[in-house]
Design an enzyme around this catalytic site. Structure first.
Site, PDB file in Angstrom:
ATOM      1  N   ARG A   1       0.882  -1.184   0.000  1.00 60.82           N
ATOM      2  CA  ARG A   1       0.000   0.000   0.000  1.00 60.82           C
ATOM      3  C   ARG A   1       0.908   1.219   0.000  1.00 60.82           C
ATOM      4  NH1 ARG A   1      -5.411   1.575   3.263  1.00 60.82           N
ATOM      5  NH2 ARG A   1      -6.119  -0.005   1.783  1.00 60.82           N
TER       6      ARG A   1
ATOM      7  N   HIS B   1      -7.248   0.614  -6.666  1.00 66.88           N
ATOM      8  CA  HIS B   1      -7.523  -0.192  -5.458  1.00 66.88           C
ATOM      9  C   HIS B   1      -8.222  -1.481  -5.934  1.00 66.88           C
ATOM     10  CE1 HIS B   1      -7.876  -1.223  -1.405  1.00 66.88           C
ATOM     11  NE2 HIS B   1      -8.765  -0.360  -0.965  1.00 66.88           N
TER      12      HIS B   1
ATOM     13  N   GLN C   1     -10.115  -4.145  -3.555  1.00 66.06           N
ATOM     14  CA  GLN C   1     -11.392  -3.647  -3.053  1.00 66.06           C
ATOM     15  C   GLN C   1     -12.491  -3.800  -4.106  1.00 66.06           C
ATOM     16  OE1 GLN C   1     -12.306  -1.991   0.106  1.00 66.06           O
ATOM     17  NE2 GLN C   1     -14.237  -2.613  -0.823  1.00 66.06           N
TER      18      GLN C   1
ATOM     19  N   ASP D   1     -17.091   7.215  -2.289  1.00 61.71           N
ATOM     20  CA  ASP D   1     -15.862   7.133  -1.493  1.00 61.71           C
ATOM     21  C   ASP D   1     -15.595   8.538  -0.945  1.00 61.71           C
ATOM     22  OD1 ASP D   1     -13.433   6.264  -0.414  1.00 61.71           O
ATOM     23  OD2 ASP D   1     -12.384   6.145  -2.331  1.00 61.71           O
TER      24      ASP D   1
ATOM     25  N   CYS E   1     -16.376   1.700   0.197  1.00 56.13           N
ATOM     26  CA  CYS E   1     -15.231   0.848   0.567  1.00 56.13           C
ATOM     27  C   CYS E   1     -14.805   1.045   2.013  1.00 56.13           C
ATOM     28  CB  CYS E   1     -14.072   1.085  -0.385  1.00 56.13           C
ATOM     29  SG  CYS E   1     -13.392   2.748  -0.306  1.00 56.13           S
TER      30      CYS E   1
ATOM     31  N   ARG F   1     -13.824  -8.644   1.839  1.00 46.38           N
ATOM     32  CA  ARG F   1     -12.402  -8.443   1.562  1.00 46.38           C
ATOM     33  C   ARG F   1     -11.627  -9.711   1.938  1.00 46.38           C
ATOM     34  NH1 ARG F   1     -10.257  -3.394   1.296  1.00 46.38           N
ATOM     35  NH2 ARG F   1      -8.545  -4.542   0.357  1.00 46.38           N
TER      36      ARG F   1
HETATM   37  N1  NVA Z   1      -9.855   6.606  -1.943  1.00 46.43           N
HETATM   38  C1  NVA Z   1      -9.534   6.230  -0.581  1.00 46.43           C
HETATM   39  C2  NVA Z   1      -9.795   4.777  -0.393  1.00 46.43           C
HETATM   40  C3  NVA Z   1      -9.520   4.268   1.010  1.00 46.43           C
HETATM   41  C4  NVA Z   1      -9.726   2.789   1.151  1.00 46.43           C
HETATM   42  C5  NVA Z   1      -8.094   6.575  -0.290  1.00 46.43           C
HETATM   43  O1  NVA Z   1      -7.241   6.349  -1.168  1.00 46.43           O
HETATM   44  O2  NVA Z   1      -7.801   7.084   0.798  1.00 46.43           O
HETATM   45  N1   CP Z   2     -11.344  -0.123   2.110  1.00 46.83           N
HETATM   46  C1   CP Z   2     -10.085  -0.189   2.555  1.00 46.83           C
HETATM   47  O1   CP Z   2      -9.150  -0.454   1.809  1.00 46.83           O
HETATM   48  O2   CP Z   2      -9.966   0.071   3.885  1.00 46.83           O
HETATM   49  P1   CP Z   2      -8.606   0.271   4.681  1.00 46.83           P
HETATM   50  O3   CP Z   2      -8.029   1.606   4.261  1.00 46.83           O
HETATM   51  O4   CP Z   2      -9.027   0.270   6.130  1.00 46.83           O
HETATM   52  O5   CP Z   2      -7.676  -0.848   4.349  1.00 46.83           O
END
Ligand code: NVA
Ligand code: CP
Length: 305
Positions: free
Chosen positions: A105, A132, A135, A217, A257, A285
């Site tokens: 990540r 992502h 997800q 989101d 998500c 997930r």
């Molecule tokens: N678009 C959000 C998704 C979090 C799971 C982010 O990147 O923070």
């Molecule tokens: N939806 C998702 O990826 O959540 P986290 O940021 O908690 O991993």
């Protein structure tokens, strides 16, 4: 031996692979064994290199790997030398000597691409600024479980053209379903969305008309915290609330998500409504992560005759 396969974006999988992953996720959720050993990851180590916070992705991967007989090593930016400038390619080659797969990540998508290029082990994108994919596979599985044919859904995306929107676009392209996005000017998706079945509008009410599912989101993703005030203004008319749902079919499903900023992009009322599949979506997930690990670590659908 199969050459290693990475999962950095939905587009890394064919339509057949996506459908096989969804099918296998359903089997795993029901407790059905795969074709390989009962504990397919026994003796195997999966690294989780996370440069951003996470609840769902981290915990679901850690639990998935351990339930499959393997073990995990969590590596935050603070813990490893890459955080203080060790080259990505050196990190990738060294981690490949210890680990059997790496979940990443991070911020720029080029980081996960470079890690994948220099690793000899499968690399899985657990979220970048651009995509992502894990997800969105869980989102599709959740809709399939709710009785929809994911190759024929009419999906609506409301809000930021962010990593989630980009992965939804790639899923729509791969599976051929229709996707109507409503994003404010200046916040359009970064991936190519030019297709007969993918449309972009400035009017959320228009895009939810006829939708089977509405996804949204946060307005400011991780790393965009400084832009939150500007974004709150730009997205003010892009909230998924009762008023918006009144323009959608009675049986529409809602996905998010998580984490959600309740009262911003989505209201409490919608999150807790009968339309919401959000909690199943979060649970799924775990099941989908297992199907992805099986596939990439060679005991799964793509490995079958
Ligand atoms: N678009 C959000 C998704 C979090 C799971 C982010 O990147 O923070
Ligand atoms: N939806 C998702 O990826 O959540 P986290 O940021 O908690 O991993």
């Amino acid at each position: 031996m199969l050459s290693k396969k990475d999962f950095l974006a939905v587009a890394d999988c064919s339509r057949e692979e996506i459908l096989a992953l969804l099918k296998r996720s359903a089997e795993i959720k029901k407790g059905m064994p795969g074709k390989g050993p009962a504990l397919p990851l026994q003796g195997r180590f999966v690294g989780l290199l996370f440069e951003k916070p996470s609840t769902r992705t981290r915990v679901s991967f850690e639990v998935a790997v351990r339930q499959m007989g393997g073990d995990t090593i969590f590596l935050s930016r603070r813990d490893i030398q890459m955080g203080r400038g060790e080259p990505i390619r050196d990190t990738a080659r060294v981690l490949s000597r210890y680990l059997d797969a790496l979940v990443v990540r991070t911020f720029g998508h080029h980081i996960v691409e470079e890690l994948a290029e220099w690793s000899s082990i499968p690399v899985i994108n657990g979220l970048t600024d651009l995509h992502h994919p894990c997800q969105v596979l869980a989102d599709l599985f959740t809709l399939q479980e709710a009785g929809l044919d994911v190759t024929a859904i009419r999906a609506a995306w409301i809000g930021d053209g962010n990593n989630m929107a980009n992965s939804w676009i790639e899923a729509a392209r791969a599976l051929g379903f229709s996707l109507a996005l409503a994003c404010p000017e200046g916040y359009e998706p970064a991936v190519d969305f030019n297709s007969d079945r993918i449309t972009l509008s400035r009017n959320p009410k228009e895009v939810v008309r006829g939708a089977d599912v509405i996804s949204t989101d946060v307005w400011a993703s991780m790393g965009q915290e400084d832009e939150a005030a500007v974004r709150a203004k730009a997205f003010a008319h892009y909230r998924v609330d009762g008023d918006l749902l009144a323009h959608a079919p009675e049986r529409v499903f809602v996905l998010h998500c998580l984490p959600a900023h309740r009262g911003e992009e989505i209201t409490d009322e919608v999150m807790e409504s009968r339309h919401s599949l959000i909690w199943d979506q979060a649970e799924n997930r775990l099941h989908v992560q297992k199907a992805i690990l099986e596939m990439l670590m060679s005991h799964g659908p793509v490995d079958r005759p």
